[in-house]
Design a protein around this motif. Structure first.
Motif, short mmCIF file in Angstrom:
data_model
loop_
_atom_site.label_atom_id
_atom_site.label_comp_id
_atom_site.label_asym_id
_atom_site.label_seq_id
_atom_site.Cartn_x
_atom_site.Cartn_y
_atom_site.Cartn_z
N LEU A 167 0.83 -1.19 0.00
CA LEU A 167 0.00 0.00 0.00
C LEU A 167 0.87 1.24 0.00
O LEU A 167 2.02 1.21 0.45
CB LEU A 167 -0.89 0.04 1.25
CG LEU A 167 -1.75 -1.18 1.56
CD1 LEU A 167 -0.98 -2.18 2.43
CD2 LEU A 167 -3.01 -0.77 2.28
N TYR A 202 0.60 5.28 1.36
CA TYR A 202 -0.12 6.27 2.13
C TYR A 202 0.54 7.62 1.90
O TYR A 202 1.75 7.71 1.71
CB TYR A 202 -0.08 5.94 3.62
CG TYR A 202 -1.08 4.90 4.07
CD1 TYR A 202 -0.89 3.56 3.80
CD2 TYR A 202 -2.24 5.28 4.74
CE1 TYR A 202 -1.82 2.61 4.19
CE2 TYR A 202 -3.18 4.34 5.14
CZ TYR A 202 -2.96 3.01 4.86
OH TYR A 202 -3.88 2.08 5.25
N LYS A 241 0.93 11.60 3.53
CA LYS A 241 0.78 12.33 4.79
C LYS A 241 1.13 13.80 4.61
O LYS A 241 2.25 14.14 4.20
CB LYS A 241 1.68 11.72 5.87
CG LYS A 241 1.46 12.35 7.25
CD LYS A 241 2.36 11.73 8.29
CE LYS A 241 2.05 12.29 9.68
NZ LYS A 241 2.23 13.74 9.76
N GLY A 246 -2.92 12.88 9.87
CA GLY A 246 -2.52 11.49 9.82
C GLY A 246 -2.38 11.01 8.38
O GLY A 246 -2.90 11.63 7.45
N PRO A 247 -1.65 9.91 8.17
CA PRO A 247 -1.54 9.35 6.82
C PRO A 247 -2.91 8.94 6.28
O PRO A 247 -3.78 8.50 7.04
CB PRO A 247 -0.65 8.12 7.03
CG PRO A 247 0.07 8.36 8.32
CD PRO A 247 -0.88 9.15 9.15
N PHE A 257 -4.81 6.67 3.06
CA PHE A 257 -4.60 5.63 2.06
C PHE A 257 -4.66 6.22 0.66
O PHE A 257 -5.52 7.05 0.34
CB PHE A 257 -5.66 4.54 2.23
CG PHE A 257 -5.68 3.54 1.11
CD1 PHE A 257 -6.64 3.61 0.12
CD2 PHE A 257 -4.73 2.54 1.05
CE1 PHE A 257 -6.68 2.71 -0.91
CE2 PHE A 257 -4.76 1.62 0.02
CZ PHE A 257 -5.74 1.70 -0.97
N PHE A 315 4.45 7.22 2.19
CA PHE A 315 4.93 6.02 2.86
C PHE A 315 4.50 4.79 2.09
O PHE A 315 3.33 4.63 1.74
CB PHE A 315 4.37 5.92 4.28
CG PHE A 315 4.91 6.95 5.23
CD1 PHE A 315 4.19 8.09 5.53
CD2 PHE A 315 6.14 6.77 5.83
CE1 PHE A 315 4.68 9.03 6.42
CE2 PHE A 315 6.65 7.70 6.72
CZ PHE A 315 5.92 8.84 7.01
#
Lengths: 114, 114
Positions: free
Chosen positions: A34, A36, A38, A43-44, A46, A89
């Protein structure tokens, strides 16, 4: 022991051009990956995912490529926009008894310049 | 939309203090997670929970404990805070343990231990 690695801490790209973010992993048990995104003070969230049974997954401007033999995946953003500036990320899980517990990489700071 | 709320945006504590970080989700999710984010290290899993009163250690549980007395609430406890626990703490939740279920994150708590 960093099982998911993002070797580029930062990347700068011109608006409209392609951004390519890379991720390598060492654990051959990982079979689901996955990305992500940010933003500062958030917050991160998806972005996109890919299963190991595929080598490509596309969602609008975002495409993730997976090369299992090289244990490498990449995120392509085309065309890049200033709003894409964020930390990205890469994450992975094995799905075998691990549920959706994720192992994250160190992150890449993307800056899209006008 | 799923909302994951972390009780404090910033916290400053003294070495040796007992610290509670609270997280609440409003979507009846089964799973909850605590991560910490540090520069150059990415997100690292501290603890997670698949059900009420259930907890499992993540990759870096030392110096932490957790509590999940109600489904919607997952607390992270630093029994005796130390300076190396200065970090950004991120709580997340997911619907269940299906590997395809994505994580939803809170905005984070920046903890400084002096």
């Amino acid at each position: 022991d960093q099982q998911v690695k993002q070797n580029s801490p930062s990347l700068s790209v011109q608006e409209g051009r392609i951004s390519i973010l890379n991720c390598d992993y060492t654990n051959s048990m990982f079979d689901y990956f996955l990305w992500y995104k940010k933003y500062p003070a958030e917050g991160p969230t998806f972005l996109i995912s890919i299963s190991s049974i595929k080598d490509k997954n596309e969602d609008g401007r975002f495409t993730v490529f997976l090369n299992k033999s090289a244990k490498h995946l990449s995120l392509h953003i085309v065309p890049s926009q200033p709003g894409d500036s964020a930390v990205y990320f890469c994450a992975a899980n094995s799905g075998k008894g691990g549920g959706n517990k994720l192992t994250f990489g160190t992150g890449t700071q993307l800056k899209v310049e006008l | 939309d799923v909302k994951v709320t972390q009780s404090s945006r910033y916290l400053v504590k003294r070495t040796g203090e007992k610290v509670f970080l609270e997280c609440v989700q409003d979507m009846d999710h089964e799973n909850m997670f605590w991560y910490r984010q540090d520069p150059g290290l990415g997100l690292r899993l501290i603890y997670f929970s698949y059900d009420v009163k259930m907890k499992e250690k993540g990759d870096i549980p030392e110096g932490y404990s957790v509590s999940r007395e109600k489904k919607e609430r997952f607390s992270l406890i630093l029994e005796s805070a130390s300076t190396n626990q200065t970090s950004m703490y991120l709580c997340a939740s997911s619907l269940d343990s299906n590997v395809l279920e994505k994580l939803f994150f809170g905005s984070g708590t920046q903890l400084s231990v002096l």
